[in-house]
Motif scaffolding. Structure first.
Motif, PDB file in Angstrom:
ATOM      1  N   THR A 129      34.332  34.541  48.730  1.00 35.56           N
ATOM      2  CA  THR A 129      33.383  34.055  47.736  1.00 35.56           C
ATOM      3  C   THR A 129      34.066  33.040  46.830  1.00 35.56           C
ATOM      4  O   THR A 129      35.296  32.942  46.784  1.00 35.56           O
ATOM      5  N   LYS A 142      21.318  44.569  35.744  1.00 30.73           N
ATOM      6  CA  LYS A 142      21.138  43.351  36.552  1.00 30.73           C
ATOM      7  C   LYS A 142      22.502  42.731  36.909  1.00 30.73           C
ATOM      8  O   LYS A 142      22.757  41.547  36.711  1.00 30.73           O
ATOM      9  N   TYR A 143      23.363  43.612  37.449  1.00 33.25           N
ATOM     10  CA  TYR A 143      24.710  43.210  37.839  1.00 33.25           C
ATOM     11  C   TYR A 143      25.096  43.986  39.098  1.00 33.25           C
ATOM     12  O   TYR A 143      24.901  45.195  39.173  1.00 33.25           O
ATOM     13  N   ASP A 144      25.666  43.292  40.075  1.00 30.86           N
ATOM     14  CA  ASP A 144      26.041  43.921  41.345  1.00 30.86           C
ATOM     15  C   ASP A 144      27.447  44.526  41.246  1.00 30.86           C
ATOM     16  O   ASP A 144      28.440  43.864  41.537  1.00 30.86           O
ATOM     17  N   PHE A 145      27.519  45.783  40.828  1.00 29.29           N
ATOM     18  CA  PHE A 145      28.816  46.459  40.713  1.00 29.29           C
ATOM     19  C   PHE A 145      29.453  46.685  42.078  1.00 29.29           C
ATOM     20  O   PHE A 145      30.672  46.774  42.188  1.00 29.29           O
ATOM     21  N   PHE A 146      28.656  46.732  43.124  1.00 30.06           N
ATOM     22  CA  PHE A 146      29.191  46.954  44.466  1.00 30.06           C
ATOM     23  C   PHE A 146      30.033  45.760  44.926  1.00 30.06           C
ATOM     24  O   PHE A 146      30.942  45.913  45.723  1.00 30.06           O
ATOM     25  N   ARG A 147      29.724  44.590  44.413  1.00 30.76           N
ATOM     26  CA  ARG A 147      30.476  43.396  44.796  1.00 30.76           C
ATOM     27  C   ARG A 147      31.947  43.503  44.375  1.00 30.76           C
ATOM     28  O   ARG A 147      32.830  42.965  45.031  1.00 30.76           O
ATOM     29  N   SER A 187      33.473  45.139  47.240  1.00 30.20           N
ATOM     30  CA  SER A 187      33.538  44.210  48.373  1.00 30.20           C
ATOM     31  C   SER A 187      34.708  43.252  48.208  1.00 30.20           C
ATOM     32  O   SER A 187      35.449  42.993  49.157  1.00 30.20           O
ATOM     33  N   LEU A 204      23.967  52.385  41.740  1.00 27.36           N
ATOM     34  CA  LEU A 204      22.827  51.539  42.087  1.00 27.36           C
ATOM     35  C   LEU A 204      21.851  51.433  40.908  1.00 27.36           C
ATOM     36  O   LEU A 204      21.357  50.351  40.579  1.00 27.36           O
ATOM     37  N   SER A 225      23.350  49.223  38.342  1.00 26.83           N
ATOM     38  CA  SER A 225      23.247  47.830  38.794  1.00 26.83           C
ATOM     39  C   SER A 225      21.862  47.261  38.508  1.00 26.83           C
ATOM     40  O   SER A 225      21.726  46.109  38.084  1.00 26.83           O
ATOM     41  N   LYS A 226      20.840  48.063  38.730  1.00 29.81           N
ATOM     42  CA  LYS A 226      19.468  47.618  38.466  1.00 29.81           C
ATOM     43  C   LYS A 226      19.214  47.458  36.969  1.00 29.81           C
ATOM     44  O   LYS A 226      18.641  46.462  36.532  1.00 29.81           O
TER      45      LYS A 226
END
Length: 138
Positions: A98, A60-65, A68, A53, A56-57
């Motif tokens: 997506t 500025k990238y959503d590694f959790f995606r 998913s 997390l 990711s902050k």
């Protein structure tokens, strides 16, 4: 799209750090970690969710995606709990593909890496859904 079947999150974090040219000093301050701890994270296949997390902050990238998308492509959807009890946790629909996933499937077809039948069998995408994508995006 990266190979979502085998995610090596440390290598992906390292790649993005290099792309964004973020200094080690800034990373250490942001994550409250030493340089050796950061270098060790780059070599790990998985990271603790709190650390991921923070990455990711910072980046500025959503590694959790990535995870998913892995679940959408490779995990079967359960119709209900085996004992018939409804979970109190939120239920997510698998059918929310997506644009990245659609583009990936179209790329597989265009590059002749997989046939429509192979995509349907391997990823569990309904034939009608795949045919709609083909007519809309090809």
């Amino acid at each position: 799209m990266e190979n979502l079947k085998d995610i090596h999150i440390g290598a992906l974090v390292y790649e993005l750090v290099n792309e964004q040219d973020i200094t080690m000093n800034r990373i250490c301050r942001f994550l409250h970690s030493t340089e050796n701890e950061i270098l060790e994270m780059y070599s790990k296949k998985s990271l603790d969710v709190e650390i991921l997390l923070k990455w990711s902050k910072l980046l500025k990238y959503d590694f959790f995606r990535l995870y998913s998308h892995h679940l959408i492509l490779y995990a079967p959807i359960a119709s209900q709990n085996k004992n018939g009890v409804q979970s109190k946790l939120p239920q997510f629909r698998k059918s929310l593909y997506t644009r990245e996933i659609i583009d990936y499937m179209m790329e597989l077809l265009e590059n002749k890496q997989k046939t429509t039948k192979e995509i349907i069998n391997h990823y569990g995408i309904p034939k009608s859904t795949l045919n709609k994508w083909i007519s809309k995006y090809r």
